[in-house]
Write a protein that holds these residues in place. Structure first.
Motif, PDB file in Angstrom:
ATOM      1  N   ALA A 241      -5.477   6.988 -56.596  1.00  0.00           N
ATOM      2  CA  ALA A 241      -6.885   6.954 -56.635  1.00  0.00           C
ATOM      3  C   ALA A 241      -7.352   7.616 -58.167  1.00  0.00           C
ATOM      4  O   ALA A 241      -8.101   7.154 -58.716  1.00  0.00           O
ATOM      5  CB  ALA A 241      -7.504   7.553 -55.271  1.00  0.00           C
ATOM      6  N   LYS A 242      -6.669   9.011 -58.158  1.00  0.00           N
ATOM      7  CA  LYS A 242      -6.903   9.602 -59.551  1.00  0.00           C
ATOM      8  C   LYS A 242      -6.824   8.900 -60.513  1.00  0.00           C
ATOM      9  O   LYS A 242      -7.446   8.988 -61.719  1.00  0.00           O
ATOM     10  CB  LYS A 242      -6.213  10.680 -59.284  1.00  0.00           C
ATOM     11  N   GLU A 243      -5.562   8.003 -60.585  1.00  0.00           N
ATOM     12  CA  GLU A 243      -5.198   7.239 -61.868  1.00  0.00           C
ATOM     13  C   GLU A 243      -6.019   5.898 -61.753  1.00  0.00           C
ATOM     14  O   GLU A 243      -5.464   5.050 -62.624  1.00  0.00           O
ATOM     15  CB  GLU A 243      -3.639   7.129 -61.868  1.00  0.00           C
ATOM     16  N   ASP A 244      -6.697   5.713 -60.749  1.00  0.00           N
ATOM     17  CA  ASP A 244      -7.347   4.427 -60.663  1.00  0.00           C
ATOM     18  C   ASP A 244      -6.513   3.159 -60.497  1.00  0.00           C
ATOM     19  O   ASP A 244      -6.582   2.150 -60.929  1.00  0.00           O
ATOM     20  CB  ASP A 244      -8.268   4.168 -61.840  1.00  0.00           C
ATOM     21  N   ILE A 245      -5.421   3.587 -59.671  1.00  0.00           N
ATOM     22  CA  ILE A 245      -4.403   2.435 -59.479  1.00  0.00           C
ATOM     23  C   ILE A 245      -4.834   1.816 -57.934  1.00  0.00           C
ATOM     24  O   ILE A 245      -4.999   2.880 -56.865  1.00  0.00           O
ATOM     25  CB  ILE A 245      -3.050   3.071 -59.367  1.00  0.00           C
TER      26      ILE A 245
END
Length: 395
Positions: A241-245
């Motif tokens: 989620a942090k890496e927008d995956i």
């Protein structure tokens, strides 16, 4: 010789190495000796079938990596019948003799992290995305504290209050309609933000088109991506989620074991390494193993110079570049060791600004096809190689 002598007792002798390449190499070389002396030799490699593993483990001398042995042990304990196990005796257990290559790495360095088998369950993507947004707004030492040594983050009273107000809930520990509380999601999002850095603890995996497909864990001891490994308790999804995956299914632990518990089952445990003296006390206290130094056949030709400390990374890099320039002017090859993928790439860039071409050896998938070629040429005059610590332990 110890593996041969102990195999004569009728119980398998295990030779433990740190990767599949070393296990195969050692089996192909020393296995010829064992077979000549009348013993059967088995080799365990990743990707083997259950039947192949059972047959290999039944041999007198077994070459296997520490991780393969650990996961076979866990799978045996999840088996419903003795016929589904692969370790000797069909009981999901093993004993006898074991010799561990790079013993300090396996028995000490990696002993803190347990081997885990988990099953996949659907992950609430909206909760992970919301928690990531909230964690980005929280401030260190105001809303949470960070323990870098133990890799932990804890919300403060103000952090709990602000999070509850932002989410519109009475308590982060209240179980919602989905059966989960908010607390672990917020905590994992903060950990992902503060404790896990891209190209240090993990890397972004991509498909052939370049699209991000997930997060790969980087082994801190080798610098390689641990294929198939995932963080548990929702931490892996928080990093995605942090890496927008797209958030993947989350893991639920169903079995785990530490190397300490695993290897202490052997009635005869031994190991080999070139760097055991520093861990001598811990090896004796934890495993009851005494460290015996073996002197070199010839005087040590290596020159050890005192450590040099710098106030900043920039100053250290500049001094490193000057040292490399001096080395290659003499026509000598140069190997530069780094502690992370990101640092190795920074060093290569710093060398490039000084017109020094360096080969990069790290866990990045783009460098994998040329890995053997880079290693083969690293000893040539004037060649500069920058590597993570994957360059050791058999690579």
């Amino acid at each position: 010789l110890p593996a041969y002598v102990n195999a004569l007792t009728g119980k398998s002798s295990f030779v433990i190495t740190v990767n599949d390449y070393l296990a195969r190499r050692d089996m192909e070389k020393m296995g010829q000796v064992h077979r000549f002396l009348g013993l059967s030799v088995g080799l365990i490699q990743s990707g083997m079938s259950e039947e192949q593993r059972r047959k290999a483990y039944a041999c007198d001398v077994v070459y296997v990596t520490n991780s393969e042995l650990g996961f076979d042990y866990l799978r045996d304990h999840l088996a419903l019948t003795p016929q589904q196990t692969v370790l000797p005796g069909n009981a999901g257990e093993f004993d006898g003799f074991c010799v561990v290559d790079e013993a300090d790495s396996v028995l000490i360095d990696e002993a803190r992290t347990p081997l885990i088998i988990s099953k996949q369950v659907p992950a609430p993507a909206n909760k992970y995305a919301t928690s990531n947004q909230l964690a980005a707004a929280l401030k260190k030492d105001i809303h949470y504290t960070v323990d870098l040594k133990n890799k932990n983050a804890v919300l403060t009273e103000q952090g709990y209050f602000e999070s509850e107000r932002a989410l519109g809930v009475d308590s982060l520990f209240t179980i919602g309609a989905d059966g989960d509380a908010w607390a672990p999601y917020i905590t994992n999002a903060v950990k992902a933000k503060e404790l896990f850095t891209k190209d240090v603890e993990y890397t972004i995996l991509t498909d052939s088109s370049g699209k991000s497909t997930g997060v790969g864990i980087i082994d801190s001891f080798t610098g390689r991506v641990l294929d198939g490994r995932r963080w548990s308790d929702g931490l892996h999804q928080s990093i995605e989620a942090k890496e927008d995956i797209d958030v993947s299914e989350q893991s639920q632990v169903i079995a785990k074991v530490t190397y300490q518990a695993l290897f202490r089952q052997f009635t005869r445990l031994s190991g080999m390494t070139g760097t055991a003296s520093a861990d001598a006390l811990e090896l004796e206290q934890t495993y009851g193993l005494r460290v015996t130094p073996v002197p070199t056949a010839l005087p040590v030709a290596r020159r050890d110079y005192p450590d040099v400390t710098f106030k900043t990374r920039k100053a250290a890099d500049e001094a490193l570049v000057r040292e490399v320039v001096a080395v290659i002017e003499d026509g000598r090859p140069c190997l530069i060791g780094t502690t992370s993928v990101a640092q190795s790439e920074q060093i290569v860039a710093a060398l490039a600004t000084n017109d020094i071409s360096a080969e990069l050896l790290n866990a990045s998938p783009k460098n994998a096809p040329r890995e053997s070629e880079i290693i083969a040429q690293a000893g040539r005059a004037g060649v500069v190689t920058v590597a993570t610590n994957m360059a050791g332990r058999g690579t």
